[in-house]
Design an enzyme around this catalytic site. Structure first.
Site, PDB file in Angstrom:
ATOM      1  N   LEU A  66       0.828  -1.209   0.000  1.00  0.00           N
ATOM      2  CA  LEU A  66       0.000   0.000   0.000  1.00  0.00           C
ATOM      3  C   LEU A  66       0.860   1.256   0.000  1.00  0.00           C
ATOM      4  CD1 LEU A  66      -2.590  -1.369   2.594  1.00  0.00           C
ATOM      5  CD2 LEU A  66      -2.910  -1.149   0.120  1.00  0.00           C
ATOM      6  N   PRO A  67       0.269   2.424  -0.340  1.00  0.00           N
ATOM      7  CA  PRO A  67       1.088   3.627  -0.553  1.00  0.00           C
ATOM      8  C   PRO A  67       1.719   4.229   0.703  1.00  0.00           C
ATOM      9  CG  PRO A  67      -1.024   3.797  -1.700  1.00  0.00           C
ATOM     10  CD  PRO A  67      -1.109   2.613  -0.800  1.00  0.00           C
ATOM     11  N   THR A  95       6.331   0.341   1.797  1.00  0.00           N
ATOM     12  CA  THR A  95       7.384   1.146   2.417  1.00  0.00           C
ATOM     13  C   THR A  95       6.704   2.242   3.224  1.00  0.00           C
ATOM     14  OG1 THR A  95       8.991   0.725   0.662  1.00  0.00           O
ATOM     15  CG2 THR A  95       9.336   2.679   2.020  1.00  0.00           C
ATOM     16  N   LYS A 170      15.135  -0.441   4.908  1.00  0.00           N
ATOM     17  CA  LYS A 170      14.713   0.098   3.604  1.00  0.00           C
ATOM     18  C   LYS A 170      14.982   1.594   3.497  1.00  0.00           C
ATOM     19  CE  LYS A 170      12.549   0.661  -0.363  1.00  0.00           C
ATOM     20  NZ  LYS A 170      11.175   0.278  -0.641  1.00  0.00           N
ATOM     21  N   LYS A 245       9.489  10.433  -1.423  1.00  0.00           N
ATOM     22  CA  LYS A 245       8.731   9.846  -0.298  1.00  0.00           C
ATOM     23  C   LYS A 245       9.676   9.110   0.660  1.00  0.00           C
ATOM     24  CE  LYS A 245       5.947   5.820   0.777  1.00  0.00           C
ATOM     25  NZ  LYS A 245       5.488   4.525   0.261  1.00  0.00           N
TER      26      LYS A 245
END
Length: 294
Positions: A66-67, A95, A170, A245
């Protein structure tokens, strides 16, 4: 008997990942808000579901892609926790920020579920090809259950430690990537102004101490090095908006633990400039055009 996996979020990354689960014999119950994404998954053999809760209700494991953290927290606490079968395993491959990942995993454990955060590296091509790298946070027991499922979608599945450590790995990795791409781009731009041919500079630096992945595997100069998005007008690849992001997540996490990240902060500011120019959808190696003054 094959495992049944619910897959929530079938975008550019999730669609390819779900397809690889199907290739490896998993039964996939699919849900996405996009009708087009659902239709593609169904055409490949997935079971189409009307909601995340419906997908989760008959699954041994639930994967989400998901975003943002708000979407992850909302779908787990609002739908999946109540719908999932006892003993189901949760794998969030989005992420998101470390704090939200740890909060959702703690809530899952309180409801009796095991969960891992498992963000990926590798991009759309690796998602389609089943060659992603998974950085996994969670207990040893949860990792052992998650690894066979993740291995069907990737070439490397690495346990990074406890809950949230996959997300920590990450964002640290992508902060490093963002900063080295900026350094690679400014070096090529400076070399050109000093009269060096880009191919000649590549031939020298790619076998010298300035070598990096951003140079030798993803060169920002068209016609130099292996095929990369720079050879295609900076289309495809890893979008400026996604790099921005991840850099924002990294600098926020740094602030939360009082870590000094001047290179990460500088990279974030430069990618914000690119995004402000309307370039959020193009590949992040487009940074070279900003630094060349184009």
């Amino acid at each position: 008997m094959s495992q049944t996996v619910a897959f929530i979020g079938l975008g550019n990354m999730g669609g390819g990942m779900a397809a690889n689960l199907l290739k490896h014999g998993f039964t996939v119950r699919a849900f996405d808000l996009s009708e087009d994404a659902l239709a593609k998954a169904q055409a490949l053999g997935a079971i189409r579901c009307a909601s995340a809760a419906e997908a989760a209700s008959q699954a041994d494991a639930i994967i989400s892609m998901l975003p943002a953290g708000s979407h992850v927290e909302s779908v787990y606490t609002g739908e999946i926790f109540d719908a999932a079968q006892p003993g189901a395993l949760f794998l969030d491959c989005s992420t998101i920020d470390v704090a939200t990942a740890r909060r959702v995993e703690e809530a899952a454990q309180a409801r009796g579920f095991e969960m891992v955060d498992a963000p990926v590296s590798g991009g759309i091509a690796a998602a389609a090809g089943g060659t992603l790298t998974f950085m996994v946070g969670g207990s040893d027991a949860a990792f052992s259950r998650a690894k066979p499922i993740l291995s069907a979608m990737g070439k490397a599945v690495i346990h990074a430690g406890g809950a949230g450590n996959g997300q920590a790995a990450k964002i640290c990795n992508n902060m490093l990537l963002g900063a080295t791409m900026v350094a690679t781009c400014e070096s090529f731009a400076m070399a050109k102004k000093l009269g060096l041919d880009p191919q000649t500079f590549y031939d020298i630096s790619s076998v010298s101490s300035g070598q990096s992945w951003s140079m030798t595997s993803y060169c920002p100069v068209s016609g130099v090095g292996p095929q990369s998005p720079s050879d295609n007008g900076y289309q495809g690849g890893f979008a400026v908006g996604l790099m921005l992001k991840d850099l924002k997540l990294a600098t926020q996490a740094a602030a939360s633990v009082n870590a000094s990240v001047p290179m990460g902060n500088a990279a974030e500011a430069l990618y914000q400039l690119l995004a402000n120019r309307g370039e959020a959808a193009r590949d992040f190696s487009l940074m070279i055009e900003l630094l060349e003054g184009k």
